[in-house]
Design a protein around this motif. Structure first.
Motif, PDB file in Angstrom:
ATOM      1  N   LYS A  76       0.829  -1.217   0.000  1.00 49.62           N
ATOM      2  CA  LYS A  76       0.000   0.000   0.000  1.00 49.62           C
ATOM      3  C   LYS A  76       0.858   1.259   0.000  1.00 49.62           C
ATOM      4  CE  LYS A  76      -3.747  -2.119   2.637  1.00 49.62           C
ATOM      5  NZ  LYS A  76      -4.380  -2.151   3.970  1.00 49.62           N
ATOM      6  N   LYS A  77       2.060   1.166   0.562  1.00 50.57           N
ATOM      7  CA  LYS A  77       2.954   2.319   0.655  1.00 50.57           C
ATOM      8  C   LYS A  77       3.884   2.439  -0.544  1.00 50.57           C
ATOM      9  CE  LYS A  77       1.808   3.518   4.916  1.00 50.57           C
ATOM     10  NZ  LYS A  77       0.617   4.287   4.987  1.00 50.57           N
ATOM     11  N   GLY A  78       3.721   1.576  -1.543  1.00 50.10           N
ATOM     12  CA  GLY A  78       4.498   1.728  -2.764  1.00 50.10           C
ATOM     13  C   GLY A  78       5.563   0.684  -3.015  1.00 50.10           C
ATOM     14  N   VAL A  79       5.660  -0.332  -2.165  1.00 51.98           N
ATOM     15  CA  VAL A  79       6.613  -1.400  -2.438  1.00 51.98           C
ATOM     16  C   VAL A  79       6.167  -2.139  -3.691  1.00 51.98           C
ATOM     17  CG1 VAL A  79       7.397  -3.665  -1.597  1.00 51.98           C
ATOM     18  CG2 VAL A  79       7.480  -1.688  -0.094  1.00 51.98           C
ATOM     19  N   ILE A  80       7.078  -2.319  -4.632  1.00 49.54           N
ATOM     20  CA  ILE A  80       6.766  -2.990  -5.888  1.00 49.54           C
ATOM     21  C   ILE A  80       6.559  -4.478  -5.643  1.00 49.54           C
ATOM     22  CG2 ILE A  80       7.615  -3.510  -8.210  1.00 49.54           C
ATOM     23  CD1 ILE A  80       9.375  -0.899  -7.837  1.00 49.54           C
ATOM     24  N   LEU A  94      12.585  -8.986   2.318  1.00 54.31           N
ATOM     25  CA  LEU A  94      13.317  -8.212   1.334  1.00 54.31           C
ATOM     26  C   LEU A  94      12.272  -7.545   0.445  1.00 54.31           C
ATOM     27  CD1 LEU A  94      15.970  -7.471  -0.141  1.00 54.31           C
ATOM     28  CD2 LEU A  94      15.688  -9.578  -1.456  1.00 54.31           C
ATOM     29  N   MET A  95      12.309  -6.213   0.391  1.00 55.49           N
ATOM     30  CA  MET A  95      11.313  -5.481  -0.386  1.00 55.49           C
ATOM     31  C   MET A  95      12.007  -4.488  -1.302  1.00 55.49           C
ATOM     32  SD  MET A  95       8.283  -4.794   2.278  1.00 55.49           S
ATOM     33  CE  MET A  95       8.641  -5.356   3.924  1.00 55.49           C
ATOM     34  N   LEU A  96      11.438  -4.311  -2.467  1.00 54.32           N
ATOM     35  CA  LEU A  96      11.995  -3.403  -3.449  1.00 54.32           C
ATOM     36  C   LEU A  96      11.004  -2.275  -3.708  1.00 54.32           C
ATOM     37  CD1 LEU A  96      14.611  -3.636  -5.402  1.00 54.32           C
ATOM     38  CD2 LEU A  96      12.858  -3.843  -7.138  1.00 54.32           C
ATOM     39  N   CYS A  97      11.484  -1.053  -3.543  1.00 48.46           N
ATOM     40  CA  CYS A  97      10.642   0.103  -3.839  1.00 48.46           C
ATOM     41  C   CYS A  97      11.518   1.264  -4.283  1.00 48.46           C
ATOM     42  CB  CYS A  97       9.777   0.492  -2.639  1.00 48.46           C
ATOM     43  SG  CYS A  97      10.650   1.127  -1.214  1.00 48.46           S
ATOM     44  N   GLU A  98      10.879   2.236  -4.862  1.00 49.51           N
ATOM     45  CA  GLU A  98      11.587   3.442  -5.284  1.00 49.51           C
ATOM     46  C   GLU A  98      12.127   4.151  -4.045  1.00 49.51           C
ATOM     47  OE1 GLU A  98      12.094   4.162  -8.420  1.00 49.51           O
ATOM     48  OE2 GLU A  98      10.755   2.645  -9.243  1.00 49.51           O
ATOM     49  N   PRO A  99      13.292   4.810  -4.167  1.00 47.19           N
ATOM     50  CA  PRO A  99      13.893   5.469  -2.998  1.00 47.19           C
ATOM     51  C   PRO A  99      12.959   6.458  -2.294  1.00 47.19           C
ATOM     52  CG  PRO A  99      15.473   5.383  -4.786  1.00 47.19           C
ATOM     53  CD  PRO A  99      14.156   4.886  -5.344  1.00 47.19           C
ATOM     54  N   ASP A 100      12.146   7.190  -3.040  1.00 53.52           N
ATOM     55  CA  ASP A 100      11.267   8.170  -2.402  1.00 53.52           C
ATOM     56  C   ASP A 100      10.161   7.519  -1.574  1.00 53.52           C
ATOM     57  OD1 ASP A 100      10.192   7.330  -4.926  1.00 53.52           O
ATOM     58  OD2 ASP A 100       8.718   8.937  -4.776  1.00 53.52           O
ATOM     59  N   LYS A 101       9.882   6.247  -1.793  1.00 54.62           N
ATOM     60  CA  LYS A 101       8.853   5.530  -1.023  1.00 54.62           C
ATOM     61  C   LYS A 101       9.422   4.967   0.281  1.00 54.62           C
ATOM     62  CE  LYS A 101       5.837   5.544  -4.483  1.00 54.62           C
ATOM     63  NZ  LYS A 101       4.854   6.539  -4.606  1.00 54.62           N
ATOM     64  N   GLN A 102      10.739   4.833   0.360  1.00 55.16           N
ATOM     65  CA  GLN A 102      11.350   4.224   1.537  1.00 55.16           C
ATOM     66  C   GLN A 102      11.083   5.016   2.810  1.00 55.16           C
ATOM     67  OE1 GLN A 102      15.498   3.426   0.761  1.00 55.16           O
ATOM     68  NE2 GLN A 102      15.022   2.346  -1.133  1.00 55.16           N
ATOM     69  N   ILE A 103      11.178   6.324   2.733  1.00 54.17           N
ATOM     70  CA  ILE A 103      10.951   7.156   3.920  1.00 54.17           C
ATOM     71  C   ILE A 103       9.519   7.003   4.400  1.00 54.17           C
ATOM     72  CG2 ILE A 103      10.863   9.532   4.756  1.00 54.17           C
ATOM     73  CD1 ILE A 103      13.239  10.085   2.840  1.00 54.17           C
ATOM     74  N   MET A 104       8.563   7.029   3.472  1.00 42.75           N
ATOM     75  CA  MET A 104       7.164   6.861   3.835  1.00 42.75           C
ATOM     76  C   MET A 104       6.948   5.505   4.498  1.00 42.75           C
ATOM     77  SD  MET A 104       3.726   7.434   1.512  1.00 42.75           S
ATOM     78  CE  MET A 104       4.458   6.607   0.140  1.00 42.75           C
ATOM     79  N   LEU A 105       7.583   4.481   3.973  1.00 45.45           N
ATOM     80  CA  LEU A 105       7.466   3.139   4.531  1.00 45.45           C
ATOM     81  C   LEU A 105       8.051   3.092   5.939  1.00 45.45           C
ATOM     82  CD1 LEU A 105       6.620   0.213   3.888  1.00 45.45           C
ATOM     83  CD2 LEU A 105       8.939  -0.166   3.074  1.00 45.45           C
ATOM     84  N   ARG A 106       9.232   3.619   6.119  1.00 45.01           N
ATOM     85  CA  ARG A 106       9.879   3.624   7.437  1.00 45.01           C
ATOM     86  C   ARG A 106       9.075   4.381   8.475  1.00 45.01           C
ATOM     87  NH1 ARG A 106      16.305   4.540   7.107  1.00 45.01           N
ATOM     88  NH2 ARG A 106      16.772   2.791   5.764  1.00 45.01           N
ATOM     89  N   ASN A 107       8.425   5.449   8.047  1.00 51.85           N
ATOM     90  CA  ASN A 107       7.683   6.288   8.985  1.00 51.85           C
ATOM     91  C   ASN A 107       6.261   5.805   9.239  1.00 51.85           C
ATOM     92  OD1 ASN A 107       9.863   7.989   9.343  1.00 51.85           O
ATOM     93  ND2 ASN A 107       9.244   9.344   7.683  1.00 51.85           N
ATOM     94  N   SER A 108       5.826   4.782   8.528  1.00 46.94           N
ATOM     95  CA  SER A 108       4.457   4.310   8.737  1.00 46.94           C
ATOM     96  C   SER A 108       4.354   3.592  10.079  1.00 46.94           C
ATOM     97  CB  SER A 108       4.023   3.387   7.598  1.00 46.94           C
ATOM     98  OG  SER A 108       4.708   2.167   7.660  1.00 46.94           O
ATOM     99  N   GLU A 109       3.203   3.655  10.654  1.00 45.58           N
ATOM    100  CA  GLU A 109       2.964   3.066  11.977  1.00 45.58           C
ATOM    101  C   GLU A 109       3.269   1.575  12.001  1.00 45.58           C
ATOM    102  OE1 GLU A 109       2.418   3.300  15.875  1.00 45.58           O
ATOM    103  OE2 GLU A 109       2.262   5.058  14.565  1.00 45.58           O
TER     104      GLU A 109
END
Length: 139
Positions: A76-80, A94-109
């Motif tokens: 849902k946060k953009g992991v491909i 192991l997850m692959l996503c665009e670099p700009d999605k990583q911060i959103m993923l890390r900061n999600s609850e």
């Protein structure tokens, strides 16, 4: 945050009843090699997603409700795509996503308090996994 024996997880795999899925997973390995050597890494994420879907058909022990929740939230946060490393039933995702999605993923609850290990690919003379710790490469 928990331990398990990989052999116990793997002993629940239905190898006889899932030959089609095992062949598909094997074919994906060949596809992964092609992607890693000359392809689009977005394709690698999609390949991870397909491999994860197939691996989960091998046994009910491949995943847990918590791992499924994390994977669904990540998507849902953009992991491909992603996959569990090892036999399953917990461990390292192991997850692959665009670099700009990583911060959103890390900061999600859902991911607060979990360990993130950034990975990157590089070309060079060395083959295999390398760990860089305090500026020193460990093979």
């Amino acid at each position: 945050g928990f331990q398990h024996l990989s052999s116990e997880v793997a002993s629940g795999y239905d190898f006889e009843g899932r030959k089609k899925e095992l062949n598909e997973i094997s074919d994906l390995t060949n596809d992964a090699y092609k992607i890693l050597t000359c392809g689009d890494f977005r394709d690698l994420g999609l390949l991870f997603h397909e491999q994860w879907r197939l691996k989960k058909t091998l046994s009910k022990n491949v995943s847990t409700p918590y791992v499924d929740f994390l994977y669904d939230e990540a998507r849902k946060k953009g992991v491909i795509g992603g996959r569990i490393i090892g036999s399953g039933n917990g461990g390292f995702l192991l997850m692959l996503c665009e670099p700009d999605k990583q911060i959103m993923l890390r900061n999600s609850e859902a991911f607060k308090g979990l360990l993130f290990v950034p990975l990157h690919f590089e070309n060079g003379d060395r083959v295999g996994t390398q760990i860089l710790s305090n500026g020193v490469i460990h093979d």
